[in-house]
Motif scaffolding. Structure first.
Motif, PDB file in Angstrom:
ATOM      1  N   THR A   1     -27.667   6.711   2.765  1.00  0.00           N
ATOM      2  CA  THR A   1     -26.756   6.407   1.282  1.00  0.00           C
ATOM      3  C   THR A   1     -25.743   7.531   1.103  1.00  0.00           C
ATOM      4  OG1 THR A   1     -28.751   5.195   0.500  1.00  0.00           O
ATOM      5  CG2 THR A   1     -27.050   5.994  -1.194  1.00  0.00           C
TER       6      THR A   1
ATOM      7  N   THR B   1     -18.273   2.189  -1.052  1.00  0.00           N
ATOM      8  CA  THR B   1     -18.909   3.050   0.032  1.00  0.00           C
ATOM      9  C   THR B   1     -18.655   2.034   1.310  1.00  0.00           C
ATOM     10  OG1 THR B   1     -20.953   2.085  -0.089  1.00  0.00           O
ATOM     11  CG2 THR B   1     -20.312   4.275  -1.312  1.00  0.00           C
TER      12      THR B   1
ATOM     13  N   GLN C   1     -27.590  10.906   1.764  1.00  0.00           N
ATOM     14  CA  GLN C   1     -28.888  11.077   1.797  1.00  0.00           C
ATOM     15  C   GLN C   1     -29.115  10.384   3.076  1.00  0.00           C
ATOM     16  OE1 GLN C   1     -30.767   9.660  -1.684  1.00  0.00           O
ATOM     17  NE2 GLN C   1     -32.893   9.139  -0.543  1.00  0.00           N
TER      18      GLN C   1
ATOM     19  N   LEU D   1     -20.489   2.164   5.149  1.00  0.00           N
ATOM     20  CA  LEU D   1     -21.410   2.883   6.244  1.00  0.00           C
ATOM     21  C   LEU D   1     -21.445   2.222   7.519  1.00  0.00           C
ATOM     22  CD1 LEU D   1     -24.700   2.576   3.568  1.00  0.00           C
ATOM     23  CD2 LEU D   1     -23.564   4.641   4.503  1.00  0.00           C
TER      24      LEU D   1
ATOM     25  N   SER E   1     -22.916   9.145  -1.583  1.00  0.00           N
ATOM     26  CA  SER E   1     -22.369   9.020  -3.041  1.00  0.00           C
ATOM     27  C   SER E   1     -21.619  10.088  -3.270  1.00  0.00           C
ATOM     28  CB  SER E   1     -23.785   9.076  -3.804  1.00  0.00           C
ATOM     29  OG  SER E   1     -24.476  10.359  -3.713  1.00  0.00           O
TER      30      SER E   1
ATOM     31  N   LYS F   1     -26.867   1.809   8.225  1.00  0.00           N
ATOM     32  CA  LYS F   1     -27.111   0.587   7.336  1.00  0.00           C
ATOM     33  C   LYS F   1     -28.683   0.402   6.958  1.00  0.00           C
ATOM     34  CE  LYS F   1     -22.709  -1.835   6.781  1.00  0.00           C
ATOM     35  NZ  LYS F   1     -22.072  -3.083   7.178  1.00  0.00           N
TER      36      LYS F   1
END
Length: 120
Positions: free
Chosen positions: A68, A57, A81, A59, A70, A64
């Motif tokens: 999150t 991933t 999220q 960010l 996914s 950061k």
């Protein structure tokens, strides 16, 4: 044709959480990358997060430790999220997918966007 549908946007208070979802549908062989972008009023669209086929991933520095990402590229699904939301996170969030189609071509597709508003 590939379609991306986002959901999960809304109004939350600062410090709250929100989860965005995006699902791809249509004719494609493989999803290479799925990503989230956002556009704040008066600013250009910016990258928030990327989810790669190998599970890695990216960010943005501004999110950061708070956000999150996914997903499951085999299913064409990605999630974002968002925790500890700040008013400056307010904007329209867009789902994007780089997909491979028959013939060896890859294209970027975009969802319509979902509004995220964070109040003080």
């Amino acid at each position: 044709q590939v379609q991306l549908v986002e959901s999960g946007g809304g109004l939350v208070q600062a410090g709250g959480s929100l989860t965005l979802s995006c699902a791809a549908s249509g004719s494609f062989l493989k999803v290479n990358i799925m990503a989230w972008y956002r556009q704040v009023t008066g600013s250009q669209r910016e990258l928030v997060a990327r989810f790669y086929s190998d599970g890695s991933t990216d960010l943005a520095a501004s999110v950061k430790g708070r956000f999150t990402v996914s997903g499951d590229n085999a299913l064409g699904t990605v999630y974002l999220q968002m925790n500890s939301l700040k008013p400056e996170d307010t904007g329209v969030y867009y789902c994007s997918a780089n997909v491979e189609i028959p013939g060896g071509y890859a294209y970027n597709y975009w969802g319509q966007g979902t509004q995220v508003t964070v109040s003080s």
